[in-house]
Design a protein around this motif. Structure first.
Motif, PDB file in Angstrom:
ATOM      1  N   ALA A 113       0.860  -1.189   0.000  1.00 38.07           N
ATOM      2  CA  ALA A 113       0.000   0.000   0.000  1.00 38.07           C
ATOM      3  C   ALA A 113       0.891   1.232   0.000  1.00 38.07           C
ATOM      4  N   ALA A 118      -1.447  -0.603 -10.411  1.00 41.75           N
ATOM      5  CA  ALA A 118      -2.021  -1.952 -10.541  1.00 41.75           C
ATOM      6  C   ALA A 118      -3.285  -2.124  -9.708  1.00 41.75           C
ATOM      7  N   HIS A 119      -3.824  -1.018  -9.191  1.00 47.65           N
ATOM      8  CA  HIS A 119      -4.901  -1.127  -8.186  1.00 47.65           C
ATOM      9  C   HIS A 119      -6.182  -1.769  -8.705  1.00 47.65           C
TER      10      HIS A 119
HETATM   11  C1  5RP Z   1       0.756  -0.929  -6.769  1.00 48.00           C
HETATM   12  C2  5RP Z   1       0.531  -0.716  -5.322  1.00 48.00           C
HETATM   13  C3  5RP Z   1       1.705  -0.970  -4.431  1.00 48.00           C
HETATM   14  O1  5RP Z   1       1.391  -2.024  -3.572  1.00 48.00           O
HETATM   15  C4  5RP Z   1       1.994   0.302  -3.666  1.00 48.00           C
HETATM   16  O2  5RP Z   1       2.285   1.340  -4.594  1.00 48.00           O
HETATM   17  C5  5RP Z   1       3.193   0.123  -2.708  1.00 48.00           C
HETATM   18  O3  5RP Z   1       4.367  -0.074  -3.428  1.00 48.00           O
HETATM   19  P1  5RP Z   1       5.788  -0.277  -2.703  1.00 48.00           P
HETATM   20  O4  5RP Z   1       5.666  -1.503  -1.861  1.00 48.00           O
HETATM   21  O5  5RP Z   1       6.775  -0.408  -3.821  1.00 48.00           O
HETATM   22  O6  5RP Z   1       6.052   0.943  -1.854  1.00 48.00           O
HETATM   23  O7  5RP Z   1      -0.528  -0.376  -4.866  1.00 48.00           O
HETATM   24  O8  5RP Z   1      -0.352  -0.531  -7.523  1.00 48.00           O
END
Ligand code: 5RP
Length: 225
Positions: free
Chosen positions: A86, A101-102
């Motif tokens: 997140a 990718a949400h």
């Molecule tokens: C992708 C996401 C990722 O889980 C979110 O951006 C966190 O990324 P990271 O673990 O690299 O900080 O939602 O759509």
């Protein structure tokens, strides 16, 4: 030697991977923290863990293949658990979509019996105030932009970094990063965004997380919202 924040993400991902047992179908989230979980699951598969993964993106599919996790799909199986990252967490509610990718993450995370969230401690907040990624049908960008502004949001079309023009998601959509300031009622904003024609998915994940593994450089806190 990993830097502090990378180390904290790795600890969170590896801690979540330890929750997985043989026989499970596992939703595989996207981003660097979820990738740490996928890598650890790959090591456990090599050591005999019997699981199948449901990827949430091109990235998580490629990584799962690289580390030897057998893959399946929502057409064939329901995930027992999903492990996902997140961009911000407040009271178990999430802003996601930093990696764009949400949309698929929301489908897989919602389908799973349990959602295990993995973050480093810098992602924790009292109130969600991170811009909310909203993926939109390309033809609907002008109308969704106007609808979000009417709701007090400030949308910015996400620009690609190694291509001229906007980011195009794995599903062929555009992304508006929408600043709303502090979000006091995430469920209400989520319902408003869901109701806008042309919105494919937004990055507010409200009431979905069952457990949050918060990584620090020297350990992991496990929070149950
Ligand atoms: C992708 C996401 C990722 O889980 C979110 O951006 C966190 O990324 P990271 O673990 O690299 O900080 O939602 O759509």
């Amino acid at each position: 030697m990993k830097r502090g924040r990378d180390r904290a993400k790795q600890r969170a991902g590896e801690s979540a991977a330890a929750e997985v047992e043989s026989g499970m179908v596992v939703g595989l989230g996207t981003g660097s923290t979820a990738a740490a979980a996928i890598r650890r699951l790959g090591e456990r598969v090599e050591a005999g863990l019997d699981i199948e993964g449901v990827p949430t993106s091109h990235q998580s599919r490629a990584l799962a293949r690289e580390v030897g996790i057998p893959l399946t799909s929502l057409a064939a199986a329901t995930p027992d658990v999903a492990i996902d990252g997140a961009d911000q967490v407040a009271d178990g509610d999430l802003v996601k979509g930093g990696g764009g990718a949400h949309a698929r993450e929301k489908v897989v995370d919602s389908a799973a019996d349990r959602l295990v969230v993995v973050v480093d401690a810098q992602k924790e907040s009292d109130v969600l105030d991170h811009p909310v990624p909203v993926s939109v049908l390309p033809a609907a960008e002008p109308t969704v932009t106007a609808a979000i502004a009417e709701r007090g949001g400030e949308p910015t079309l996400r620009a690609a970094e190694q291509k001229d023009g906007p980011v195009v998601t794995d599903n062929g959509n555009l992304i508006l990063d929408c600043a709303f300031g502090g979000i006091d009622e995430p469920a209400s904003l989520a319902a408003d965004l869901d109701a806008v024609p042309g919105v494919v998915a937004h990055g507010l994940f409200v009431g979905l997380a069952d457990v949050v593994h918060v990584g620090h450089t020297d350990g992991v806190d496990v929070r149950r919202p």
